[in-house]
Scaffold this motif. Structure first.
Motif, PDB file in Angstrom:
ATOM      1  N   GLY A 136      37.386  49.577  26.920  1.00  0.00           N
ATOM      2  CA  GLY A 136      38.499  49.255  26.035  1.00  0.00           C
ATOM      3  C   GLY A 136      38.865  47.780  26.010  1.00  0.00           C
ATOM      4  N   ILE A 137      38.109  46.948  26.746  1.00  0.00           N
ATOM      5  CA  ILE A 137      38.391  45.512  26.815  1.00  0.00           C
ATOM      6  C   ILE A 137      37.248  44.726  26.173  1.00  0.00           C
ATOM      7  N   ARG A 138      37.579  43.889  25.218  1.00  0.00           N
ATOM      8  CA  ARG A 138      36.586  43.022  24.598  1.00  0.00           C
ATOM      9  C   ARG A 138      36.357  41.824  25.517  1.00  0.00           C
ATOM     10  N   THR A 139      35.107  41.520  25.839  1.00  0.00           N
ATOM     11  CA  THR A 139      34.784  40.479  26.813  1.00  0.00           C
ATOM     12  C   THR A 139      33.944  39.383  26.187  1.00  0.00           C
ATOM     13  N   VAL A 140      34.332  38.121  26.435  1.00  0.00           N
ATOM     14  CA  VAL A 140      33.570  36.959  25.979  1.00  0.00           C
ATOM     15  C   VAL A 140      33.189  36.127  27.196  1.00  0.00           C
TER      16      VAL A 140
END
Length: 254
Positions: A136-140
């Motif tokens: 559920g976490i967008r990671t860059v």
């Protein structure tokens, strides 16, 4: 006759540094039965031996010896877990967050709630791997040459990548904090990278282990008055007053 011998006096000074992290010559002189000039000579000798760091009127502890991110993650596990749990209080829905390379931030990455629609940017592959497990976490993950000791990218490529973002909340890793000079880092490139991140952040937060308090590393990068949130283990009225006077919120873990 002086109350203590040279060797006894310097051992007592080191004991006080270990427990209080900071000593002042004016306080030590009557306590150890000697003059301020003698205490200043003692502090100069101990600093020359690499046992402490001189400041105006006294001395503070050195920053804890650095090690790799993997090695650091095995130390003070319970304290870091408590700091990470306390940090969840300041995280809000839909924020763009930066997680700096830090062993404490490894613990935080695992605990971040997935239902808040967070986007997390990091310069640490180890943190990015932890976040990959959080669907559920967008990671860059920003690029650049990886620094083995820092545990992430802090070179010019990484610094320039930061210009693409404006963070709602940034968690900065720190090596040391002193009431005189603020937060500091052991490596020059790392300190300059942190400056760049701080300039692109709406709010700045630090999770600070107790052994980093009243110590000093070589490269100061952030004054205490610039911090928005301090999450620490120490319940200290003087420390809280120091930060709260400039509008910083102090959260005590545990």
């Amino acid at each position: 006759m002086e109350k203590y011998s040279l060797e006894e006096r310097q051992l007592l000074i080191l004991d006080l540094l270990a427990s209080h992290h900071k000593v002042m010559a004016a306080d030590l002189a009557p306590q150890l039965g000697t003059t301020e000039a003698t205490i200043r000579r003692d502090l100069r000798h101990l600093a020359d031996e690499g046992r402490c760091k001189r400041i105006h009127g006294g001395a503070i502890s050195l920053s804890p010896q650095t090690s790799t991110l993997t090695e650091r993650s095995k130390n003070q596990v319970n304290e870091k877990q408590a700091l990470a749990l306390a940090a969840l209080k300041i995280i809000k829905k839909d924020q763009l967050i930066f997680l700096d390379a830090s062993s404490t931030h490894l613990s935080l990455a695992v605990l971040l709630p997935e239902q808040l629609g967070l986007t997390v940017v990091t310069n640490s592959p180890a943190i990015a791997v932890r976040l990959l497990e959080r669907k559920g976490i967008r990671t860059v993950l920003i690029g650049g040459e990886l620094d083995y000791m820092v545990g992430g990218a802090v070179d010019i490529t990484a610094a320039e990548s930061i210009n693409k973002f404006r963070f709602d909340l940034c968690f900065l890793g720190v090596c040391a904090w002193s009431s005189d000079l603020g937060f500091s880092a052991i490596h020059y490139q790392d300190s300059e990278f942190k400056r760049r991140v701080a300039s692109r952040s709406g709010s700045l937060a630090v999770l600070c282990n107790d052994d980093k308090m009243e110590s000093l590393a070589s490269y100061p990068f952030l004054h205490s008055s610039e911090l928005d949130y301090l999450i620490c283990s120490r319940q200290d009225a003087v420390l809280m007053s120091h930060f709260e006077a400039s509008g910083c919120t102090v959260i005590t873990a545990g």
